[in-house]
Write a protein that holds these residues in place. Sequence first.
Motif, PDB file in Angstrom:
ATOM      1  N   GLY A  26      -3.812 -37.514 -36.051  1.00 46.45           N
ATOM      2  CA  GLY A  26      -3.381 -38.868 -35.754  1.00 46.45           C
ATOM      3  C   GLY A  26      -4.267 -39.854 -36.485  1.00 46.45           C
ATOM      4  N   PRO A  27      -4.352 -41.056 -35.989  1.00 45.90           N
ATOM      5  CA  PRO A  27      -5.180 -42.062 -36.662  1.00 45.90           C
ATOM      6  C   PRO A  27      -6.678 -41.774 -36.557  1.00 45.90           C
ATOM      7  N   HIS A  28      -7.076 -41.004 -35.528  1.00 42.13           N
ATOM      8  CA  HIS A  28      -8.487 -40.669 -35.349  1.00 42.13           C
ATOM      9  C   HIS A  28      -8.638 -39.156 -35.296  1.00 42.13           C
ATOM     10  N   TRP A  29      -9.702 -38.669 -35.907  1.00 44.11           N
ATOM     11  CA  TRP A  29      -9.944 -37.230 -35.912  1.00 44.11           C
ATOM     12  C   TRP A  29     -11.440 -36.959 -35.961  1.00 44.11           C
ATOM     13  N   CYS A  43      -9.809 -34.988 -26.663  1.00 37.92           N
ATOM     14  CA  CYS A  43      -9.161 -34.223 -27.726  1.00 37.92           C
ATOM     15  C   CYS A  43      -7.940 -33.526 -27.128  1.00 37.92           C
ATOM     16  N   PRO A  44      -6.736 -33.904 -27.544  1.00 43.31           N
ATOM     17  CA  PRO A  44      -5.530 -33.304 -26.973  1.00 43.31           C
ATOM     18  C   PRO A  44      -5.467 -31.776 -27.112  1.00 43.31           C
ATOM     19  N   TYR A  87      -9.736 -32.041 -35.969  1.00 47.32           N
ATOM     20  CA  TYR A  87      -9.003 -32.086 -34.711  1.00 47.32           C
ATOM     21  C   TYR A  87      -8.694 -33.535 -34.361  1.00 47.32           C
ATOM     22  N   PRO A  88      -7.461 -33.810 -33.912  1.00 49.17           N
ATOM     23  CA  PRO A  88      -7.141 -35.177 -33.512  1.00 49.17           C
ATOM     24  C   PRO A  88      -7.917 -35.553 -32.250  1.00 49.17           C
TER      25      PRO A  88
END
Length: 139
Positions: A65-68, A20-21, A4-5
């Motif tokens: 994205g860049p982080h998950w 977390c979006p 999960y992003p």
Amino acid sequence: MLRYPIELTPDDNGTYLVTCPDLPEVTTFGEDAATAAAHASDAIEEALAARAVTGRELPEPSAPGPHWAAIGTRVELKLLLHRRLRAAGLSRAELQRRLGWQRESVDRLFRFDHASRLEQVDAALRAMGEEIRVEVRAV
């Protein structure tokens, strides 16, 4: 493994705020980015478990994205079981009938905090005409 992003926002006290979006209820923190991502994994699993108990949507991860943050394999299998049961339009009672199991045994399959055996999850999916396939990939 589902990833999960997450969004990491530097806080004014030297920590990172994590959200977390895909799951707005997830909020945690960490001393550094790695710790924050580890805490995010736990928070995401808890949010998914709470949603499962209340019958709310269990979202797929959006584009990374860049982080998950990754969720554990056992939680991913239980998440899959929830989704497949709903998609098939079956009740737990019907799954219980198909498996010939006691009600509590079937209910445990859907509790994220219960360490169901892989064979049990596999049997439940097979009773719905599905099967588990394992794939290993480089990260």
